[in-house]
Motif scaffolding. Structure first.
Motif, PDB file in Angstrom:
ATOM      1  N   LEU A  52      -8.932  12.871   9.193  1.00 21.84           N
ATOM      2  CA  LEU A  52      -8.089  12.414   8.087  1.00 21.84           C
ATOM      3  C   LEU A  52      -7.974  10.894   8.006  1.00 21.84           C
ATOM      4  CD1 LEU A  52      -5.288  15.101   8.342  1.00 21.84           C
ATOM      5  CD2 LEU A  52      -7.203  15.017   6.747  1.00 21.84           C
ATOM      6  N   ASP A  53      -8.860  10.163   8.688  1.00 20.34           N
ATOM      7  CA  ASP A  53      -8.811   8.701   8.653  1.00 20.34           C
ATOM      8  C   ASP A  53      -9.140   8.134   7.275  1.00 20.34           C
ATOM      9  OD1 ASP A  53      -8.055   8.384  11.279  1.00 20.34           O
ATOM     10  OD2 ASP A  53     -10.107   8.274  12.025  1.00 20.34           O
ATOM     11  N   LEU A  60      -0.919   3.534  -6.528  1.00 22.82           N
ATOM     12  CA  LEU A  60      -0.779   4.207  -7.810  1.00 22.82           C
ATOM     13  C   LEU A  60      -0.380   3.205  -8.882  1.00 22.82           C
ATOM     14  CD1 LEU A  60      -0.723   6.995  -9.211  1.00 22.82           C
ATOM     15  CD2 LEU A  60       1.652   7.174  -8.516  1.00 22.82           C
ATOM     16  N   SER A  61      -1.123   3.206  -9.981  1.00 16.11           N
ATOM     17  CA  SER A  61      -0.767   2.379 -11.134  1.00 16.11           C
ATOM     18  C   SER A  61      -0.800   3.267 -12.374  1.00 16.11           C
ATOM     19  CB  SER A  61      -1.746   1.199 -11.279  1.00 16.11           C
ATOM     20  OG  SER A  61      -3.007   1.653 -11.718  1.00 16.11           O
ATOM     21  N   GLY A  62      -0.565   2.687 -13.525  1.00 17.58           N
ATOM     22  CA  GLY A  62      -0.558   3.456 -14.757  1.00 17.58           C
ATOM     23  C   GLY A  62      -1.925   3.949 -15.180  1.00 17.58           C
ATOM     24  N   LYS A  63      -2.994   3.308 -14.663  1.00 14.85           N
ATOM     25  CA  LYS A  63      -4.349   3.645 -15.098  1.00 14.85           C
ATOM     26  C   LYS A  63      -5.222   4.260 -14.019  1.00 14.85           C
ATOM     27  CE  LYS A  63      -4.417   0.090 -18.605  1.00 14.85           C
ATOM     28  NZ  LYS A  63      -5.120  -1.057 -19.143  1.00 14.85           N
ATOM     29  N   LYS A  64      -4.860   4.101 -12.745  1.00 14.52           N
ATOM     30  CA  LYS A  64      -5.713   4.648 -11.689  1.00 14.52           C
ATOM     31  C   LYS A  64      -4.916   4.933 -10.430  1.00 14.52           C
ATOM     32  CE  LYS A  64      -7.219   0.234  -9.782  1.00 14.52           C
ATOM     33  NZ  LYS A  64      -8.355  -0.585  -9.413  1.00 14.52           N
ATOM     34  N   VAL A  65      -5.509   5.748  -9.585  1.00 17.26           N
ATOM     35  CA  VAL A  65      -4.959   6.040  -8.258  1.00 17.26           C
ATOM     36  C   VAL A  65      -6.071   5.771  -7.246  1.00 17.26           C
ATOM     37  CG1 VAL A  65      -5.473   8.505  -8.456  1.00 17.26           C
ATOM     38  CG2 VAL A  65      -3.779   7.741  -6.827  1.00 17.26           C
ATOM     39  N   THR A  66      -5.711   5.073  -6.173  1.00 20.84           N
ATOM     40  CA  THR A  66      -6.666   4.712  -5.139  1.00 20.84           C
ATOM     41  C   THR A  66      -6.132   5.170  -3.795  1.00 20.84           C
ATOM     42  OG1 THR A  66      -7.341   2.752  -6.378  1.00 20.84           O
ATOM     43  CG2 THR A  66      -7.910   2.799  -4.048  1.00 20.84           C
ATOM     44  N   ILE A  67      -7.005   5.787  -3.014  1.00 16.22           N
ATOM     45  CA  ILE A  67      -6.661   6.195  -1.656  1.00 16.22           C
ATOM     46  C   ILE A  67      -7.501   5.355  -0.714  1.00 16.22           C
ATOM     47  CG2 ILE A  67      -6.577   8.078   0.002  1.00 16.22           C
ATOM     48  CD1 ILE A  67      -6.523   9.978  -2.438  1.00 16.22           C
ATOM     49  N   LYS A  68      -6.829   4.512   0.047  1.00 17.28           N
ATOM     50  CA  LYS A  68      -7.519   3.625   0.982  1.00 17.28           C
ATOM     51  C   LYS A  68      -7.554   4.270   2.359  1.00 17.28           C
ATOM     52  CE  LYS A  68      -6.873  -0.776  -1.161  1.00 17.28           C
ATOM     53  NZ  LYS A  68      -6.640  -2.182  -0.897  1.00 17.28           N
ATOM     54  N   PRO A  69      -8.627   4.054   3.100  1.00 18.19           N
ATOM     55  CA  PRO A  69      -8.698   4.596   4.460  1.00 18.19           C
ATOM     56  C   PRO A  69      -7.723   3.902   5.397  1.00 18.19           C
ATOM     57  CG  PRO A  69     -10.737   3.453   3.865  1.00 18.19           C
ATOM     58  CD  PRO A  69      -9.840   3.387   2.694  1.00 18.19           C
ATOM     59  N   ARG A  70      -7.416   4.570   6.470  1.00 15.80           N
ATOM     60  CA  ARG A  70      -6.545   3.975   7.491  1.00 15.80           C
ATOM     61  C   ARG A  70      -7.235   2.778   8.112  1.00 15.80           C
ATOM     62  NH1 ARG A  70      -4.414   9.431  10.552  1.00 15.80           N
ATOM     63  NH2 ARG A  70      -3.233  10.190   8.777  1.00 15.80           N
ATOM     64  N   LYS A  71      -6.443   1.884   8.651  1.00 10.22           N
ATOM     65  CA  LYS A  71      -6.997   0.696   9.281  1.00 10.22           C
ATOM     66  C   LYS A  71      -7.147   0.944  10.782  1.00 10.22           C
ATOM     67  CE  LYS A  71      -5.213  -2.558   5.947  1.00 10.22           C
ATOM     68  NZ  LYS A  71      -4.425  -3.757   5.710  1.00 10.22           N
ATOM     69  N   ASN A  72      -8.303   1.463  11.154  1.00  7.01           N
ATOM     70  CA  ASN A  72      -8.622   1.639  12.567  1.00  7.01           C
ATOM     71  C   ASN A  72     -10.135   1.561  12.743  1.00  7.01           C
ATOM     72  OD1 ASN A  72      -9.700   4.202  11.964  1.00  7.01           O
ATOM     73  ND2 ASN A  72      -7.805   5.234  12.468  1.00  7.01           N
TER      74      ASN A  72
END
Length: 85
Positions: A52-53, A60-72
């Motif tokens: 799940l890293d 989240l914004s009005g136009k897009k959603v972004t999922i960033k990876p964990r910092k490891n």
């Protein structure tokens, strides 16, 4: 069975990342984005994984959603996942 993993609330939208546990021991994440009236705006299956890293911070914004990876170190080469609304 859906299990809520992460949730992010913004001014106009809410993004929820659910996990589905498969018989083979892997996870099949599901992203759902809702508006203020709980109307479903986006439903997207994410890649099957056993780690799940890749699912760290939800932006989240009005136009897009972004999922960033964990910092490891394990997630160092992973790229963010972005969807338009």
């Amino acid at each position: 069975m859906l299990i809520k993993f992460k949730e992010k609330q913004a001014a106009n939208n809410k993004a929820v990342l659910y996990l589905r546990y498969l018989d083979n021991g892997r996870y099949l994440p599901l992203l759902r984005v809702f508006d203020l009236e709980d109307t479903l705006l986006l439903e997207q299956d994410l890649p099957e994984t056993n780690n799940l890293d890749a699912y760290g911070v939800i932006q989240l914004s009005g136009k897009k959603v972004t999922i960033k990876p964990r910092k490891n170190d394990l997630a160092q080469k992973l790229e963010p996942i972005t969807f338009g609304l």
